[in-house]
Write an enzyme that holds these catalytic residues in place. Structure first.
Site, PDB file in Angstrom:
ATOM      1  N   GLU A 102       0.841  -1.199   0.000  1.00  0.00           N
ATOM      2  CA  GLU A 102       0.000   0.000   0.000  1.00  0.00           C
ATOM      3  C   GLU A 102       0.879   1.253   0.000  1.00  0.00           C
ATOM      4  OE1 GLU A 102      -1.638   0.480   4.297  1.00  0.00           O
ATOM      5  OE2 GLU A 102      -0.994  -1.597   4.138  1.00  0.00           O
ATOM      6  N   LYS A 104       2.645   4.535   1.390  1.00  0.00           N
ATOM      7  CA  LYS A 104       3.099   5.049   2.678  1.00  0.00           C
ATOM      8  C   LYS A 104       2.897   6.562   2.633  1.00  0.00           C
ATOM      9  CE  LYS A 104       7.190   5.442   5.615  1.00  0.00           C
ATOM     10  NZ  LYS A 104       7.124   6.903   5.684  1.00  0.00           N
ATOM     11  N   ASP A 106       2.859  10.434   3.930  1.00  0.00           N
ATOM     12  CA  ASP A 106       3.819  11.240   4.659  1.00  0.00           C
ATOM     13  C   ASP A 106       3.050  12.317   5.424  1.00  0.00           C
ATOM     14  OD1 ASP A 106       6.259  11.967   5.469  1.00  0.00           O
ATOM     15  OD2 ASP A 106       6.951  12.785   3.564  1.00  0.00           O
ATOM     16  N   TYR A 207      -5.556   2.569   7.943  1.00  0.00           N
ATOM     17  CA  TYR A 207      -4.925   1.409   7.318  1.00  0.00           C
ATOM     18  C   TYR A 207      -4.678   0.259   8.274  1.00  0.00           C
ATOM     19  CZ  TYR A 207      -0.892   3.846   9.254  1.00  0.00           C
ATOM     20  OH  TYR A 207      -0.030   4.494  10.099  1.00  0.00           O
ATOM     21  N   LYS A 295      11.232   3.029   1.219  1.00  0.00           N
ATOM     22  CA  LYS A 295      11.262   4.470   0.982  1.00  0.00           C
ATOM     23  C   LYS A 295      11.893   4.748  -0.381  1.00  0.00           C
ATOM     24  CE  LYS A 295      11.818   7.312   4.431  1.00  0.00           C
ATOM     25  NZ  LYS A 295      11.132   8.496   4.961  1.00  0.00           N
ATOM     26  N   CYS A 387      18.024  48.534  -1.941  1.00  0.00           N
ATOM     27  CA  CYS A 387      17.992  47.580  -3.044  1.00  0.00           C
ATOM     28  C   CYS A 387      19.423  47.318  -3.520  1.00  0.00           C
ATOM     29  CB  CYS A 387      17.138  48.134  -4.182  1.00  0.00           C
ATOM     30  SG  CYS A 387      17.205  47.113  -5.670  1.00  0.00           S
ATOM     31  N   CYS A 390      19.597  48.988  -7.281  1.00  0.00           N
ATOM     32  CA  CYS A 390      19.451  50.408  -7.601  1.00  0.00           C
ATOM     33  C   CYS A 390      19.678  51.297  -6.383  1.00  0.00           C
ATOM     34  CB  CYS A 390      18.082  50.681  -8.218  1.00  0.00           C
ATOM     35  SG  CYS A 390      16.734  50.513  -7.038  1.00  0.00           S
ATOM     36  N   CYS A 403      11.596  46.565  -3.393  1.00  0.00           N
ATOM     37  CA  CYS A 403      12.249  47.734  -3.966  1.00  0.00           C
ATOM     38  C   CYS A 403      11.135  48.571  -4.593  1.00  0.00           C
ATOM     39  CB  CYS A 403      13.256  47.330  -5.034  1.00  0.00           C
ATOM     40  SG  CYS A 403      13.836  48.759  -5.964  1.00  0.00           S
ATOM     41  N   CYS A 408      13.802  50.001 -11.473  1.00  0.00           N
ATOM     42  CA  CYS A 408      14.892  49.115 -11.036  1.00  0.00           C
ATOM     43  C   CYS A 408      15.102  48.021 -12.100  1.00  0.00           C
ATOM     44  CB  CYS A 408      14.513  48.501  -9.695  1.00  0.00           C
ATOM     45  SG  CYS A 408      15.788  47.462  -8.998  1.00  0.00           S
TER      46      CYS A 408
HETATM   47 ZN   LIG Z   1      15.841  48.357  -6.955  1.00  0.00          ZN
END
Ligand SMILES: [Zn+2]
Length: 643
Positions: A102, A104, A106, A207, A295, A387, A390, A403, A408
């Site tokens: 079956e 598995k 997670d 299960y 796995k 930034c 720029c 920014c 820019c």
């Molecule tokens: Zn910028």
């Protein structure tokens, strides 16, 4: 009250577990209200009353609870050799073993206890002996029974998961998106506030029976049937295998199919089918000897962060990108990994020089899951204040830095490249490099300027000869006639991806109506949440945006989405949901569109047909509510004349 409870529970099971309601919602609501009134008047709430399915007040702490029987975890195999060793160990004791294989899942392992036919408690696995009492959280989940026909004491085992489509839907509008389905499931159940659990909509797939007073099923197969009969949700896939080869074939099947199902899986579980044979094998101090989890190759590994750089996207948002010591991960050399924002760096404690765990999923760039260890001399990542491109002072909105400079460079380049991309205006021959060249050499900053580009300007760019320049001009001209949805997507409004753009176009029909849409109207759409709705409204409220929009509209004319005439799906508005046995979603969609149908992303009043596979969720519920015709893959094939 007993009669009402019985009726309501039967209907809820048909609705939530079997996907096959027998009464309209209004009928259910009527009886539910009647029950609630009786409960208020009498002060009595029966143990299996559906009104218990609200989680109640937030808890201060989880109380701990000892399981009746220990909840074992499984030994793991990651290679064929380890799997063979498992078979060999078993064959020494059991000559002709039969196995079940079956998925598995997670998520978070849970144990539900029933006494006298009623649900009494839900706990997490914890350390196997003692877990946390999560009854209040569990009660917000609608897919397990409050009452069962078995009257003895029984503990059933399942995995709490958040289905990928549910996670997707949640993240589309969440202020703090959840990183992955595994953490999301654990975080939803192990949350002190049941209201948070309810909001994240976890599900439980059962299960196993962990303990049963009497009448224990004799095989795993009977166990699945017992669970289903008692109203538990069991994932509709398992294989009964009579040989090692059959087990391996089933594992391969799961490895391929897991990419198409709505639940996160990381392997397959192989169990000896016969409970009597299991008894012969017994347990080690940690694991049962008769089962193993295979796995799949983990697409995770550890490497070192060399540097963290900040990228500026088309909306001005700064995203950290880690440069890594190159490492091989599932056959691909990985050099970079993403982080969400500065807060993410702090949370995961990522420094220059840290050893980090990275995971590659379907995204192009892997993500950093967390820090494993810091090397001596690891350097903190600084939060930028200006930034890096720029020099403009950055603004901060929520967890993100922006920014604010519209000119820019990386911002302009990303915006132009997005505008021209395949799913947007589809300007052939226009790459990110073209955007950079046009910005740097010609001074292009707005998409509307594309339409006045001259051949001379293009010829001045490196690598552009007569033919290439002419081709690009031609594709720019060609792109002027476009569908509304592609144009809406091309605008690059924060949060408006392809699906949302398509929804917006369908709902509002033209640019003027979309522009005039209120936040309330926008949030009525299935794929638009509060945050995106706000982003859309403020985008249209910005005069620079609307000025550019006006300039674009001078050049653009809209065409209706192409519909093939005369196909079997002509005139049909079709919604796909769930996993189809053989077709991928994209294949089915293509077949529908090629045969004249229109595919919708969600069920609306316009929808005429729903193609539903296994594990179909809320879309199917809605279709049933609206009385839309529902077909499965077999009927779909018949319609297309495919044997
Ligand atoms: Zn910028």
């Amino acid at each position: 009250m007993n009669e009402l409870v019985e009726k309501l529970n039967k209907w809820a099971h048909e609705y939530y577990v079997l996907d096959n309601p027998s009464v309209p919602d209004s009928e259910y609501d009527k009886y539910y209200d009647e029950l609630k009134k009786l409960e208020e008047e009498s002060g009595v709430v029966l143990p299996n009353s559906p009104t218990r399915r609200v989680g109640g007040e937030p808890l201060k702490a989880f109380s701990r609870h000892e399981h009746i029987a220990r909840l074992y975890s499984l030994d793991k195999a990651v290679s064929d050799e380890e799997l063979d060793a498992f078979f060999n160990r078993i064959k020494k004791v059991v000559p002709n073993p039969e196995f079940t294989v079956e998925y598995k899942f997670d998520g978070l392992t849970m144990c539900l206890t029933y006494e006298g036919g009623n649900f009494v408690r839900a706990t997490t696995r914890g350390n196997g002996t003692v877990g946390e009492d999560v009854t209040a959280q569990c009660l917000t989940i609608k897919t397990f029974p409050l009452a069962i026909s078995y009257k003895g004491t029984v503990e059933v085992k399942g995995e709490a998961v958040i289905r990928l489509s549910v996670l997707d839907e949640y993240n589309r509008t969440a202020a703090e998106p959840l990183k992955n389905a595994r953490n999301a499931a654990a975080g939803a159940i192990r949350n002190l506030d049941p209201a948070v659990t309810a909001k994240r909509r976890p599900d439980i797939y059962f299960y196993d029976i962990n303990y049963i007073e009497d009448g224990a099923p004799a095989t795993q197969e009977e166990c699945f049937n017992w669970l289903k009969r008692e109203g538990f949700k069991v994932f509709p896939f398992y294989r009964l295998c009579k040989s090692q080869d059959e087990v391996k074939a089933a594992i391969d099947e799961i490895e391929v199919e897991r990419r198409n199902i709505d639940v996160l899986t990381d392997g397959a579980v192989i169990k000896l089918n016969s409970v009597a044979e299991r008894g012969v094998l017994g347990f080690t101090d940690k694991f049962p000897r008769w089962a193993i989890a295979y796995k799949f190759e983990a697409e995770e590994c550890v490497t070192t962060v060399k540097e963290v750089r900040w990228q500026v996207g088309r909306t001005g948002k700064l995203t950290p990108l880690a440069e890594l010591e190159p490492v091989d991960l599932a056959g691909v050399t990985v050099r970079r990994a993403t982080l969400n924002n500065y807060g993410d760096i702090l949370r995961k404690d990522v420094k220059k020089g840290s050893k980090v765990l990275i995971r590659r999923s379907n995204e192009v760039i892997p993500e950093i899951l967390g820090t494993v260890e810091h090397a001596a001399g690891s350097i903190d990542v600084q939060k930028p204040v200006v930034c890096p491109f720029c020099g403009s002072p950055l603004s901060e909105t929520g967890a993100n830095l922006f920014c604010p400079n519209r000119l820019c460079r990386p911002r302009v380049v990303a915006k132009l490249a997005h505008y021209a991309s395949k799913d947007a205006m589809d300007i052939e021959g226009f790459s990110e490099k073209t955007a950079e060249q046009l910005h740097d050499e010609v001074g292009l900053v707005n998409a509307s300027q594309l339409y006045s580009l001259t051949k001379e300007q293009l010829l001045s760019l490196e690598g552009f000869k007569d033919k290439k320049a002419q081709n690009l001009l031609n594709s720019i001209q060609k792109s002027r006639t476009v569908t509304l949805e592609k144009f809406v997507y091309a605008l690059g409004i924060e949060g408006v991806g392809k699906v949302a753009a398509a929804d917006l176009s369908k709902r509002f029909g033209d640019m003027a109506s979309l522009r005039a849409a209120t936040k309330e109207q926008l949030t009525e759409l299935d794929n638009i949440g509060d945050i995106t709705a706000e982003a859309i409204v403020s985008w249209f409220a910005d005069t620079e945006n609307t000025a550019e929009l006006e300039r674009l509209l001078v050049f653009i004319s809209f065409k209706a989405k192409a519909v093939a005439a005369g196909g079997v799906f002509a005139g049909q508005f079709v919604v796909l949901t769930g996993t189809l046995p053989t077709y991928k979603r994209s294949q089915a969609q293509e077949l529908i569109e090629r045969n004249g149908g229109v595919c919708q992303s969600s069920v609306t009043a316009k929808t005429t047909l729903v193609l539903a596979g296994e594990e179909a969720g809320s879309k199917l519920d809605k279709a049933k509510k609206l009385g839309v015709k529902i077909i499965d893959e077999a009927e779909f094939k018949t319609m297309l004349g495919i044997e």
